[in-house]
Design a protein around this motif. Sequence first.
Motif, short mmCIF file in Angstrom:
data_model
loop_
_atom_site.label_atom_id
_atom_site.label_comp_id
_atom_site.label_asym_id
_atom_site.label_seq_id
_atom_site.Cartn_x
_atom_site.Cartn_y
_atom_site.Cartn_z
N ASN A 47 39.39 32.25 3.18
CA ASN A 47 38.46 31.15 2.86
C ASN A 47 37.02 31.62 2.98
O ASN A 47 36.09 30.81 2.86
CB ASN A 47 38.70 29.97 3.81
CG ASN A 47 38.56 30.35 5.27
OD1 ASN A 47 38.82 31.49 5.65
ND2 ASN A 47 38.14 29.40 6.10
N ASP A 95 40.29 26.61 2.26
CA ASP A 95 40.54 26.58 3.70
C ASP A 95 41.91 27.22 3.97
O ASP A 95 42.64 27.59 3.04
CB ASP A 95 40.49 25.15 4.25
CG ASP A 95 41.36 24.18 3.48
OD1 ASP A 95 42.47 24.59 3.04
OD2 ASP A 95 40.96 23.01 3.30
N GLU A 134 44.59 25.86 5.14
CA GLU A 134 45.70 25.02 4.68
C GLU A 134 46.04 25.35 3.22
O GLU A 134 47.22 25.45 2.85
CB GLU A 134 45.36 23.54 4.82
CG GLU A 134 45.33 23.04 6.25
CD GLU A 134 44.09 23.47 7.02
OE1 GLU A 134 43.13 23.98 6.38
OE2 GLU A 134 44.08 23.31 8.26
N GLU A 135 45.00 25.56 2.42
CA GLU A 135 45.25 25.94 1.03
C GLU A 135 45.83 27.36 0.97
O GLU A 135 46.69 27.65 0.12
CB GLU A 135 43.97 25.86 0.20
CG GLU A 135 44.26 26.12 -1.29
CD GLU A 135 43.03 25.95 -2.16
OE1 GLU A 135 43.20 25.51 -3.31
OE2 GLU A 135 41.91 26.27 -1.70
N ALA A 152 47.88 28.62 3.02
CA ALA A 152 49.31 28.46 3.29
C ALA A 152 50.04 27.97 2.04
O ALA A 152 51.16 28.42 1.75
CB ALA A 152 49.52 27.49 4.45
N ARG A 153 49.42 27.06 1.29
CA ARG A 153 50.06 26.56 0.07
C ARG A 153 50.21 27.67 -0.97
O ARG A 153 51.24 27.77 -1.66
CB ARG A 153 49.26 25.38 -0.51
CG ARG A 153 49.33 24.11 0.34
CD ARG A 153 48.85 22.91 -0.44
NE ARG A 153 47.44 22.98 -0.76
CZ ARG A 153 46.46 22.56 0.02
NH1 ARG A 153 46.76 22.04 1.23
NH2 ARG A 153 45.20 22.63 -0.36
N LEU A 158 48.82 27.59 12.31
CA LEU A 158 49.04 27.71 10.87
C LEU A 158 50.53 27.81 10.54
O LEU A 158 50.96 27.44 9.43
CB LEU A 158 48.30 28.95 10.35
CG LEU A 158 48.18 29.15 8.84
CD1 LEU A 158 47.54 27.94 8.17
CD2 LEU A 158 47.37 30.41 8.53
N LEU A 167 52.77 25.29 8.57
CA LEU A 167 52.48 25.11 7.14
C LEU A 167 53.14 26.18 6.28
O LEU A 167 53.17 26.06 5.06
CB LEU A 167 50.97 25.12 6.90
CG LEU A 167 50.15 24.05 7.64
CD1 LEU A 167 48.66 24.20 7.31
CD2 LEU A 167 50.64 22.65 7.26
#
Length: 435
Positions: free
Chosen positions: A278, A318, A320-321, A323-324, A344, A347
Motif C-alpha cells: 500500500n 490498504d 485489506e485490499e 489480502a483480496r 491480517l 483475511l
Amino acid sequence: MAKIEVLRLDSQQDDFSEQLDKLLAWESVSNKEVNQVVDEILQRVKADGDAAVVEYTNRFDRLNVASMAELEFSQSELQHALDSLPEEQREALTIAAQRVRDYHERQKGESWQYQEADGTLLGQKVTPMDKAGLYVPGGKASYPSSVLMNAIPAHVAGVEELIMVVPTPDGEVNQLVLAAAALAGVDRAFGIGGAQAVAALAYGTKTIPRVDKIVGPGNIFVATAKRAVYGTVGIDMIAGPSEILVICDGQTDPDWIAMDLFSQAEHDEDAQPILISNDAEFLDQVAVSIEKLLPTMEREAIISRSLADRAALIKVTDLEEAARVNNRIAPEHLELSVADPQALLPLIKHAGAIFMGRYTAEALGDYCAGPNHVLPTSGTARFSSPLGVYDFQKRSSLIMFSEDGASEMGKVASVLARGESLTAHARSAEYRIKG
C-alpha cells in the motif's frame, strides 16, 4: 546486462483485473510432441518392464548398463553417503529432517467410531498406503530437501515401503540426495528418471514394485507421465513454476524483500515473484534494491528473465485490499511482511504456505521450518493443500447396524430407493425390517 523493468500495476487502474489475469496466465505443462513421446515410453515400460527401463535410461541419461541391478543403490551405499558427508552438512540435514518429522507427526489421522442409541456403530478407519514412489530430480541439481519433504510424511503415515527414483545422467550420482534417502528411511533407491521411472513405479516391473502413489517434482516429461498414469496410481499434483507473493506494509528492509523475490525467481525463468504494498514509495525502493542486488546473483540470467516476464510490483489502497488480491492469485508461497501478520491472517483465504512476519523468509520453509515445501501452484491453492501425512493415508467408512437400527433405517432406505426405481435396493433393505 540491461536494466530489468518489472511490471508495475495499481489496483485502481481501470484495466487492473485484465492486467492481473494476463500476468497470471500460464500455459499447460505439456504439449502434443511431449505427450507422444511419453505415451510411447509408458506403453513400452508397461509391456517390456525392466528391459525398456534400462534401454531408455541408457539412451536419455547416456549410460551403458546391462541390467536393473546396476541401477539400484544398496542400503549400504545410502548409509555411506550419509556417513561421508561433511559434518556441517550432515548436522544441517539431520536438524531439517527432525523438524519435518516433528511437524508431520501432528498431521496423523486416527481412526474413530461412535455408537448410536440403538447400538448402530459408525466410524472411519484410517489406513496407510502399502507403497509410495518418490521422484527426485537428479544430475547436477541437488534436492535433498525434496527427499525429506516427500519421504518423511510417508513414513509418519505408516507406508510400508518407499521406493525412490533419481536420474543419474552421465553417471553423476548426487551424494546429498543419497544421504537424505538414508536419513529419511527410503527402502529402495534406483538411478532412473524421466517418464520411464514414472512408468516403472506406476505399472511395476520385475525389479521395481508397483506403488500406490507417486510424489515428487520433475521436468515436463515427468509431469506429463504423472498426469497420464493418474488413476492407475495416485499422484501428489501437477506442479507449475514456483511462485512467491509478498505483502508488505512498507516497513521491511527493501533489500530483504528484493532477495525474497529472487529466492523463487532463481528456480526457473518461468517462476513468478510478486510484491504487493500500500506504499508506492516502498515499491520504488524495492525496485532500486532489485537493480542493485541483481548483478550480485549467481543465477542472474534466470532471475532476470523471471522478473522481466512474470514479476509485478502491485500498489493497493490498504492491506485489506492486498489480502483480496492475494486471494485472487492464490499463490504457492505468501509472505506477510507486516507489523501484525496475525491481524491480517483471517483475511487470507488461499495460499499454499503462509510465512508470517518480517523475519520469516520463504527460504526457511524450503529447507528446515518443518511444514512441507511441496505446495499447490498456478492458483490451485484455491482447492489444494500442501503435501502431508494425509496424502499417504486413506479412509474407509465403518458401518455396522444393530437389528433395531437396520429395521428403522431400512424403512428410510426403502422409500428413497423406490423413489429412484431401484427395487433391488429397496427389497434388500426391506428384508431387514422387523414385522
